[in-house]
Design a protein around this motif. Structure first.
Motif, PDB file in Angstrom:
ATOM      1  N   THR A 243      -8.807   6.392  -7.279  1.00 32.25           N
ATOM      2  CA  THR A 243      -8.998   6.429  -5.824  1.00 32.25           C
ATOM      3  C   THR A 243      -9.390   5.058  -5.281  1.00 32.25           C
ATOM      4  N   VAL A 244     -10.401   4.442  -5.888  1.00 32.61           N
ATOM      5  CA  VAL A 244     -10.890   3.152  -5.397  1.00 32.61           C
ATOM      6  C   VAL A 244      -9.874   2.046  -5.620  1.00 32.61           C
ATOM      7  N   GLY A 245      -9.191   2.087  -6.764  1.00 39.22           N
ATOM      8  CA  GLY A 245      -8.284   1.000  -7.108  1.00 39.22           C
ATOM      9  C   GLY A 245      -6.924   1.065  -6.457  1.00 39.22           C
ATOM     10  N   THR A 246      -6.436   2.273  -6.124  1.00 38.63           N
ATOM     11  CA  THR A 246      -5.054   2.372  -5.633  1.00 38.63           C
ATOM     12  C   THR A 246      -4.880   3.156  -4.340  1.00 38.63           C
ATOM     13  N   ARG A 247      -5.896   3.874  -3.891  1.00 38.10           N
ATOM     14  CA  ARG A 247      -5.704   4.745  -2.726  1.00 38.10           C
ATOM     15  C   ARG A 247      -6.389   4.262  -1.456  1.00 38.10           C
ATOM     16  N   LEU A 248      -7.107   3.139  -1.536  1.00 42.35           N
ATOM     17  CA  LEU A 248      -7.720   2.578  -0.335  1.00 42.35           C
ATOM     18  C   LEU A 248      -6.887   1.434   0.225  1.00 42.35           C
ATOM     19  N   THR A 249      -6.470   0.550  -0.648  1.00 47.66           N
ATOM     20  CA  THR A 249      -5.611  -0.569  -0.255  1.00 47.66           C
ATOM     21  C   THR A 249      -4.997  -1.158  -1.501  1.00 47.66           C
ATOM     22  N   GLU A 250      -3.922  -1.900  -1.326  1.00 49.32           N
ATOM     23  CA  GLU A 250      -3.324  -2.593  -2.461  1.00 49.32           C
ATOM     24  C   GLU A 250      -4.218  -3.767  -2.843  1.00 49.32           C
ATOM     25  N   ILE A 251      -4.513  -3.895  -4.138  1.00 46.18           N
ATOM     26  CA  ILE A 251      -5.451  -4.901  -4.600  1.00 46.18           C
ATOM     27  C   ILE A 251      -4.738  -5.971  -5.419  1.00 46.18           C
ATOM     28  N   SER A 252      -4.900  -7.223  -5.014  1.00 47.47           N
ATOM     29  CA  SER A 252      -4.445  -8.359  -5.799  1.00 47.47           C
ATOM     30  C   SER A 252      -5.678  -9.054  -6.379  1.00 47.47           C
ATOM     31  N   THR A 253      -5.464 -10.007  -7.275  1.00 53.13           N
ATOM     32  CA  THR A 253      -6.611 -10.651  -7.923  1.00 53.13           C
ATOM     33  C   THR A 253      -7.535 -11.402  -6.954  1.00 53.13           C
ATOM     34  N   PRO A 254      -7.028 -12.120  -5.930  1.00 52.37           N
ATOM     35  CA  PRO A 254      -7.970 -12.752  -4.993  1.00 52.37           C
ATOM     36  C   PRO A 254      -8.827 -11.725  -4.249  1.00 52.37           C
ATOM     37  N   ARG A 298      -2.216  -3.091   3.541  1.00 56.49           N
ATOM     38  CA  ARG A 298      -2.395  -1.806   4.231  1.00 56.49           C
ATOM     39  C   ARG A 298      -3.694  -1.149   3.783  1.00 56.49           C
ATOM     40  N   VAL A 299      -4.565  -0.856   4.723  1.00 55.58           N
ATOM     41  CA  VAL A 299      -5.769  -0.070   4.439  1.00 55.58           C
ATOM     42  C   VAL A 299      -5.474   1.371   4.803  1.00 55.58           C
ATOM     43  N   GLN A 300      -5.695   2.271   3.895  1.00 52.86           N
ATOM     44  CA  GLN A 300      -5.461   3.695   4.139  1.00 52.86           C
ATOM     45  C   GLN A 300      -6.705   4.297   4.805  1.00 52.86           C
ATOM     46  N   TRP A 301      -6.707   4.269   6.123  1.00 56.21           N
ATOM     47  CA  TRP A 301      -7.899   4.682   6.858  1.00 56.21           C
ATOM     48  C   TRP A 301      -8.170   6.170   6.722  1.00 56.21           C
ATOM     49  N   GLY A 302      -7.146   6.967   6.468  1.00 56.80           N
ATOM     50  CA  GLY A 302      -7.375   8.386   6.239  1.00 56.80           C
ATOM     51  C   GLY A 302      -8.203   8.621   4.992  1.00 56.80           C
ATOM     52  N   MET A 303      -7.855   7.905   3.909  1.00 53.77           N
ATOM     53  CA  MET A 303      -8.620   8.005   2.664  1.00 53.77           C
ATOM     54  C   MET A 303     -10.021   7.439   2.850  1.00 53.77           C
ATOM     55  N   ASN A 367      -2.758   3.561 -12.998  1.00 53.36           N
ATOM     56  CA  ASN A 367      -2.151   2.795 -11.906  1.00 53.36           C
ATOM     57  C   ASN A 367      -0.784   3.320 -11.492  1.00 53.36           C
ATOM     58  N   LYS A 368      -0.406   4.490 -11.964  1.00 52.67           N
ATOM     59  CA  LYS A 368       0.930   5.000 -11.649  1.00 52.67           C
ATOM     60  C   LYS A 368       1.025   5.592 -10.257  1.00 52.67           C
ATOM     61  N   VAL A 369      -0.111   5.980  -9.698  1.00 54.87           N
ATOM     62  CA  VAL A 369      -0.136   6.468  -8.319  1.00 54.87           C
ATOM     63  C   VAL A 369      -0.723   5.362  -7.471  1.00 54.87           C
ATOM     64  N   SER A 370       0.084   4.764  -6.620  1.00 55.72           N
ATOM     65  CA  SER A 370      -0.381   3.611  -5.840  1.00 55.72           C
ATOM     66  C   SER A 370       0.202   3.637  -4.440  1.00 55.72           C
ATOM     67  N   LEU A 371      -0.247   2.710  -3.637  1.00 54.52           N
ATOM     68  CA  LEU A 371       0.209   2.597  -2.263  1.00 54.52           C
ATOM     69  C   LEU A 371       1.548   1.877  -2.205  1.00 54.52           C
ATOM     70  N   PRO A 372       2.296   2.044  -1.114  1.00 58.14           N
ATOM     71  CA  PRO A 372       3.483   1.213  -0.923  1.00 58.14           C
ATOM     72  C   PRO A 372       3.071  -0.250  -0.909  1.00 58.14           C
ATOM     73  N   GLN A 373       3.787  -1.086  -1.625  1.00 52.19           N
ATOM     74  CA  GLN A 373       3.375  -2.468  -1.766  1.00 52.19           C
ATOM     75  C   GLN A 373       3.747  -3.277  -0.529  1.00 52.19           C
ATOM     76  N   SER A 374       2.858  -4.188  -0.191  1.00 52.91           N
ATOM     77  CA  SER A 374       3.151  -5.094   0.912  1.00 52.91           C
ATOM     78  C   SER A 374       4.123  -6.160   0.450  1.00 52.91           C
ATOM     79  N   THR A 375       4.746  -6.828   1.400  1.00 54.78           N
ATOM     80  CA  THR A 375       5.683  -7.897   1.063  1.00 54.78           C
ATOM     81  C   THR A 375       4.990  -9.009   0.294  1.00 54.78           C
TER      82      THR A 375
END
Length: 383
Positions: A243-254, A298-303, A367-375
């Motif tokens: 939930t924290v890693g993939t359902r709130l927002t897409e996370i990159s290393t920075p 993208r921040v998933q404000w519903g989650m 990590n198989k369930v994740s958000l749509p990736q940003s460009t």
């Protein structure tokens, strides 16, 4: 102290360590969800590092333990039975939210459970209302907002600093930085959350007459609490991590580096001042802030809204369970009532575990369930 009182105290200590174990696997996401989501650490390595540092962090301070032991309820007016009921309320709520994959606060579950049991058994006279407001409610409202704002600013600055550096090079550098920042969060988590169980055991020992009022936690309490939370951390709360890693927002290393660094700073500061802060609130707030601070993320404000609703409900929900347990065990009375409650709690735990296996989450599919990736994220990985 008679044999019955000793047996009750042993049951309370076992229940406290069981809560500490659930705290460990419930809150692993606080330190390692972003590192796992960004690929900075492999899942099993991440939870192992977190477990070791949680154990070490337990020895760094006892200020939070002192707040729990004497700053929320009057230890002299409570009993081992009341503390046990509060622990059951916290354990059951932790298990429910773990099953739902909801990153709720183990700290608030513990405080709510103890408050609910105390109100039923003793009444309002045993509750330190000013301490509850200043040490629990105010930090609960301020900490996640502060973490989100600081993480948003730090993320923006991080991307600004490397805008002329190649994506592959910057990703590698932040990956190493994220290993350090995630480790620091784990260490900070140990200084705050492991102490809460120390405080509860100390509260029970004071209530049972084994320790003097305002006594510090004995060494065996520190070692056992640190070990229990470390063991729970190693088992990994994969459902909450997802939930924290993939359902709130897409996370990159920075982003991961920024959110973890900010979270660890806030948690360590709260441990220094003795606030039993919710590390879940801080770390999740930092993740949301990291999403806000990055363009095109993208921040998933519903989650996020569902998560905040869980935070609001945690104190009263765990308090209601603790109050019900205190009332029902009082009907039976004595050690028999405690054993009946313990058996019922174990049945709930087994039932939720079996139900969770129908849609199991583990290190292989985290990590198989994740958000749509940003460009931006797609380009970063392609590089």
């Amino acid at each position: 102290m008679g044999h019955v009182e000793i047996a009750l105290l042993v049951i309370v200590v076992v229940a406290a360590l069981a809560f500490d174990f659930t705290n460990g696997f419930h809150d692993t996401a606080n330190a390692m969800a972003t590192s796992i989501a960004s690929g900075a650490l492999r899942p099993r390595i991440a939870v192992l590092i977190s477990a070791v540092l949680n154990l070490l962090g337990a020895f760094l301070s006892i200020k939070v333990a002192s707040t729990i032991a004497s700053g929320i309820v009057d230890a002299g007016a409570t009993s081992a039975s009341v503390v046990f009921s509060g622990l059951v309320g916290a354990i059951v709520w932790n298990l429910i939210t773990w099953y739902l994959g909801l990153p709720s606060s183990s700290s608030h579950a513990l405080i709510g459970g103890v408050l609910g049991a105390t109100l039923v058994a003793v009444g309002t006279r045993a509750v330190n209302v000013p301490g509850l407001v200043s040490d629990v409610l105010v930090p609960a409202a301020v900490a996640p907002v502060l973490a989100a704002l600081v993480a948003a600013a730090a993320t923006f600055i991080a991307y600004l600093a490397v805008r002329k550096v190649g994506a592959k090079r910057s990703r590698r550098g932040f990956r190493y930085g994220q290993i350090v920042s995630a480790s620091l969060v784990s260490l900070a988590h140990g200084t705050n959350d492991a102490q809460k169980t120390m405080g509860v055991i100390t509260l029970a020992l004071i209530a049972g007459g084994t320790l003097a009022p305002n006594a510090h936690p004995p060494l065996w309490v520190i070692i056992s609490a640190g070990s229990a939370i470390a063991l729970g951390t190693y088992f990994g709360g994969w459902r909450v991590i997802r939930t924290v890693g993939t359902r709130l927002t897409e996370i990159s290393t920075p982003q991961g580096f920024a959110s973890e660094t900010c979270a660890s700073a806030v948690i360590l500061a709260s441990s220094h001042f003795g606030f039993p802060l919710s590390t879940t609130h801080v770390c999740a707030g930092g993740v949301v802030g990291a999403g806000i601070g990055r363009r095109h993320a993208r921040v998933q404000w519903g989650m996020a809204g569902r998560m905040v609703a869980g935070w609001v409900v945690t104190l009263p929900a765990a308090g209601a369970i603790g109050a019900f347990v205190a009332w029902s065990s009082g009907l039976v009375g004595g050690i028999v009532g405690e054993l009946v409650v313990a058996a019922a709690t174990l049945a709930v735990a087994v039932g939720l575990y079996l139900a969770s296996r129908r849609s199991a989450v583990g290190p292989d599919n985290i990590n198989k369930v994740s958000l749509p990736q940003s460009t931006t994220g797609s380009e970063e990985r392609a590089a």
